[in-house]
Design a protein around this motif. Structure first.
Motif, PDB file in Angstrom:
ATOM      1  N   TRP A  79      -1.585 -11.835   7.689  1.00  0.00           N
ATOM      2  CA  TRP A  79      -2.963 -12.843   7.538  1.00  0.00           C
ATOM      3  C   TRP A  79      -2.994 -13.965   7.052  1.00  0.00           C
ATOM      4  O   TRP A  79      -1.544 -14.040   6.362  1.00  0.00           O
ATOM      5  CB  TRP A  79      -3.545 -12.061   5.909  1.00  0.00           C
ATOM      6  N   LEU A  80      -3.299 -15.520   7.633  1.00  0.00           N
ATOM      7  CA  LEU A  80      -2.525 -16.508   7.066  1.00  0.00           C
ATOM      8  C   LEU A  80      -4.187 -16.879   6.113  1.00  0.00           C
ATOM      9  O   LEU A  80      -4.782 -17.069   6.243  1.00  0.00           O
ATOM     10  CB  LEU A  80      -2.553 -17.194   8.352  1.00  0.00           C
ATOM     11  N   VAL A  81      -3.202 -17.898   5.341  1.00  0.00           N
ATOM     12  CA  VAL A  81      -4.049 -18.197   4.144  1.00  0.00           C
ATOM     13  C   VAL A  81      -4.202 -19.236   4.316  1.00  0.00           C
ATOM     14  O   VAL A  81      -2.896 -20.409   3.227  1.00  0.00           O
ATOM     15  CB  VAL A  81      -3.787 -17.437   2.737  1.00  0.00           C
ATOM     16  N   ASP A  82      -5.148 -20.774   3.466  1.00  0.00           N
ATOM     17  CA  ASP A  82      -5.007 -21.911   2.981  1.00  0.00           C
ATOM     18  C   ASP A  82      -6.071 -22.104   1.973  1.00  0.00           C
ATOM     19  O   ASP A  82      -7.061 -21.706   2.701  1.00  0.00           O
ATOM     20  CB  ASP A  82      -5.074 -22.772   4.176  1.00  0.00           C
ATOM     21  N   ALA A  98     -12.577 -26.647   2.378  1.00  0.00           N
ATOM     22  CA  ALA A  98     -12.375 -25.429   3.219  1.00  0.00           C
ATOM     23  C   ALA A  98     -11.238 -24.553   2.154  1.00  0.00           C
ATOM     24  O   ALA A  98     -10.002 -24.911   1.817  1.00  0.00           O
ATOM     25  CB  ALA A  98     -12.511 -25.427   4.575  1.00  0.00           C
ATOM     26  N   VAL A  99     -11.732 -22.830   2.100  1.00  0.00           N
ATOM     27  CA  VAL A  99     -11.008 -22.143   2.493  1.00  0.00           C
ATOM     28  C   VAL A  99     -10.740 -20.875   3.313  1.00  0.00           C
ATOM     29  O   VAL A  99     -11.029 -21.170   3.677  1.00  0.00           O
ATOM     30  CB  VAL A  99     -11.340 -21.587   1.023  1.00  0.00           C
ATOM     31  N   ASN A 100      -9.545 -21.145   3.546  1.00  0.00           N
ATOM     32  CA  ASN A 100      -8.969 -20.309   5.555  1.00  0.00           C
ATOM     33  C   ASN A 100      -8.796 -19.368   5.252  1.00  0.00           C
ATOM     34  O   ASN A 100      -7.369 -19.200   4.356  1.00  0.00           O
ATOM     35  CB  ASN A 100      -8.345 -21.342   6.084  1.00  0.00           C
ATOM     36  N   VAL A 101      -8.739 -17.979   5.891  1.00  0.00           N
ATOM     37  CA  VAL A 101      -8.287 -16.977   5.759  1.00  0.00           C
ATOM     38  C   VAL A 101      -8.679 -16.332   7.081  1.00  0.00           C
ATOM     39  O   VAL A 101      -9.529 -16.576   7.504  1.00  0.00           O
ATOM     40  CB  VAL A 101      -9.221 -16.240   4.537  1.00  0.00           C
ATOM     41  N   ALA A 102      -7.509 -15.821   7.882  1.00  0.00           N
ATOM     42  CA  ALA A 102      -7.302 -15.027   9.104  1.00  0.00           C
ATOM     43  C   ALA A 102      -6.441 -14.294   9.357  1.00  0.00           C
ATOM     44  O   ALA A 102      -5.002 -14.387   8.743  1.00  0.00           O
ATOM     45  CB  ALA A 102      -7.217 -16.777   9.978  1.00  0.00           C
ATOM     46  N   LEU A 103      -6.691 -13.308  10.122  1.00  0.00           N
ATOM     47  CA  LEU A 103      -5.175 -12.744  10.231  1.00  0.00           C
ATOM     48  C   LEU A 103      -4.900 -12.961  12.241  1.00  0.00           C
ATOM     49  O   LEU A 103      -6.379 -12.984  12.822  1.00  0.00           O
ATOM     50  CB  LEU A 103      -5.960 -11.370  10.671  1.00  0.00           C
ATOM     51  N   ARG A 104      -3.711 -13.132  12.020  1.00  0.00           N
ATOM     52  CA  ARG A 104      -3.261 -13.594  13.461  1.00  0.00           C
ATOM     53  C   ARG A 104      -4.155 -12.646  14.568  1.00  0.00           C
ATOM     54  O   ARG A 104      -3.988 -11.436  14.089  1.00  0.00           O
ATOM     55  CB  ARG A 104      -1.842 -13.666  13.269  1.00  0.00           C
ATOM     56  N   ASP A 105      -4.183 -13.766  15.039  1.00  0.00           N
ATOM     57  CA  ASP A 105      -5.461 -12.711  16.707  1.00  0.00           C
ATOM     58  C   ASP A 105      -6.497 -11.635  16.338  1.00  0.00           C
ATOM     59  O   ASP A 105      -6.718 -11.191  17.005  1.00  0.00           O
ATOM     60  CB  ASP A 105      -3.554 -12.399  17.112  1.00  0.00           C
ATOM     61  N   GLY A 106      -7.075 -11.957  15.052  1.00  0.00           N
ATOM     62  CA  GLY A 106      -8.245 -11.331  14.995  1.00  0.00           C
ATOM     63  C   GLY A 106      -9.465 -11.680  14.447  1.00  0.00           C
ATOM     64  O   GLY A 106      -9.546 -13.025  14.284  1.00  0.00           O
ATOM     65  N   ALA A 205      -1.603 -22.648  16.150  1.00  0.00           N
ATOM     66  CA  ALA A 205      -2.213 -22.375  16.121  1.00  0.00           C
ATOM     67  C   ALA A 205      -1.651 -20.649  15.600  1.00  0.00           C
ATOM     68  O   ALA A 205      -2.737 -20.214  15.290  1.00  0.00           O
ATOM     69  CB  ALA A 205      -2.436 -21.643  17.536  1.00  0.00           C
ATOM     70  N   ALA A 206      -0.387 -21.009  14.677  1.00  0.00           N
ATOM     71  CA  ALA A 206       0.124 -20.056  13.857  1.00  0.00           C
ATOM     72  C   ALA A 206      -0.127 -20.538  12.515  1.00  0.00           C
ATOM     73  O   ALA A 206       0.542 -20.305  11.385  1.00  0.00           O
ATOM     74  CB  ALA A 206       2.000 -20.112  14.253  1.00  0.00           C
ATOM     75  N   SER A 207      -0.830 -22.479  12.371  1.00  0.00           N
ATOM     76  CA  SER A 207      -0.689 -22.724  11.134  1.00  0.00           C
ATOM     77  C   SER A 207      -1.794 -21.765  10.598  1.00  0.00           C
ATOM     78  O   SER A 207      -2.722 -21.840  10.260  1.00  0.00           O
ATOM     79  CB  SER A 207      -0.619 -24.187  11.234  1.00  0.00           C
ATOM     80  N   VAL A 208      -1.549 -22.457   8.648  1.00  0.00           N
ATOM     81  CA  VAL A 208      -2.570 -21.406   7.692  1.00  0.00           C
ATOM     82  C   VAL A 208      -3.662 -22.877   7.740  1.00  0.00           C
ATOM     83  O   VAL A 208      -4.486 -22.450   7.369  1.00  0.00           O
ATOM     84  CB  VAL A 208      -1.762 -21.696   6.621  1.00  0.00           C
ATOM     85  N   HIS A 209      -3.111 -23.677   8.396  1.00  0.00           N
ATOM     86  CA  HIS A 209      -4.370 -24.825   8.189  1.00  0.00           C
ATOM     87  C   HIS A 209      -5.034 -24.513   9.007  1.00  0.00           C
ATOM     88  O   HIS A 209      -6.391 -25.007   9.283  1.00  0.00           O
ATOM     89  CB  HIS A 209      -3.393 -26.375   8.139  1.00  0.00           C
ATOM     90  N   PHE A 210      -4.520 -24.273  10.268  1.00  0.00           N
ATOM     91  CA  PHE A 210      -6.264 -24.267  12.051  1.00  0.00           C
ATOM     92  C   PHE A 210      -5.611 -22.771  11.842  1.00  0.00           C
ATOM     93  O   PHE A 210      -7.061 -22.792  13.173  1.00  0.00           O
ATOM     94  CB  PHE A 210      -4.947 -24.808  12.464  1.00  0.00           C
TER      95      PHE A 210
END
Length: 259
Positions: A79-82, A98-106, A205-210
């Motif tokens: 999980w990538l979290v900014d 903004a608040v960013n939460v992303a599962l890599r490739d998901g 693409a691998a950055s918590v920001h983006f």
């Protein structure tokens, strides 16, 4: 929370609540060097997001803007979290964060703490989530507005400078520039509020920001590449996210300064 998109949404909302509650308060700052800093709200929001992820996905790893990588090292789920994208805006009382939460490739979610909007995706479809209702995101270049990130560093200079693009006569004739330094700019492209977003940088693409914003744009059907038009990857420079192929093609041509 059985679905990753619900975990991402719950995490983003938990962080957004912390950010919203801390707004306007005299918050301690943590110096990160080179003029960068975090506030106590960044740290507290990340903690709230991690609490959600750990409760729902205890075996997953997390990479946080403030806390670094935590959790299992032998899992492919990261999980990538900014927790607060736009810290300087926030610190000076500007509501563009903004608040960013992303599962890599998901799945991914981007929350706007001050509008209650959550832009989210399961990795295939993208929606605007508000008041319990999901509305599909539909990109459009109709506004002709293009957001450009002018924050340093500029690793692609001198071959690419955003300021040169903004001064190009074709760009001036076709688009109306805006300057934004937050993931909200990418959500606006996905939602049809902007025609495109452009930034310099490396391995975005691998950055918590983006990561969350890129996932949203891709799922919404935007055209997303590096500033040279190639697919995003570890060695790609910058980012161009456009609402449609025609807008993307023209921007790449201008960036390349093709005749």
């Amino acid at each position: 929370m059985t679905d990753d998109v619900e975990v991402a949404t719950a995490g983003a909302l938990a962080g957004a609540e912390v950010v919203r509650n801390g707004y306007g308060k005299d918050l301690a700052r943590i110096d990160k060097g080179a003029g960068d800093f975090a506030t106590a709200a960044d740290v507290a929001a990340e903690r709230a997001i991690l609490d959600v992820i750990r409760a729902a996905r205890p075996h997953d790893a997390v990479l946080g803007e403030e806390g670094g990588r935590q959790g299992a090292t032998d899992t492919g789920r990261l999980w990538l979290v900014d927790p607060l994208c736009g810290t300087l805006n926030y610190a000076v009382g500007t509501l563009l964060v903004a608040v960013n939460v992303a599962l890599r490739d998901g799945a991914a979610a981007v929350a706007d703490p001050f509008t209650g909007e959550v832009f989210r995706t399961d990795g295939e479809t993208a929606w605007l989530h508000r008041d319990g209702t999901d509305t599909p995101l539909r990109p459009s270049a109709a506004t002709t507005l293009v957001d450009v990130n002018l924050d340093p560093p500029f690793p692609s200079a001198p071959s690419f400078r955003a300021t040169d693009l903004l001064a190009h006569p074709v760009f001036i004739a076709r688009f109306r520039p805006r300057v934004v330094s937050t993931t909200l700019a990418l959500t606006w492209v996905a939602a049809g509020r902007r025609a495109a977003y452009i930034t310099d940088g490396t391995d975005l693409a691998a950055s918590v920001h983006f990561a969350a914003g890129i996932a949203l744009c891709r799922a919404a059907g935007c055209v997303v590449t590096g500033i040279d038009g190639t697919p995003l990857g570890p060695n790609t420079r910058g980012l161009v996210a456009a609402a449609d192929a025609d807008t993307h093609s023209l921007l790449i041509k201008l960036i390349r300064n093709d005749p």
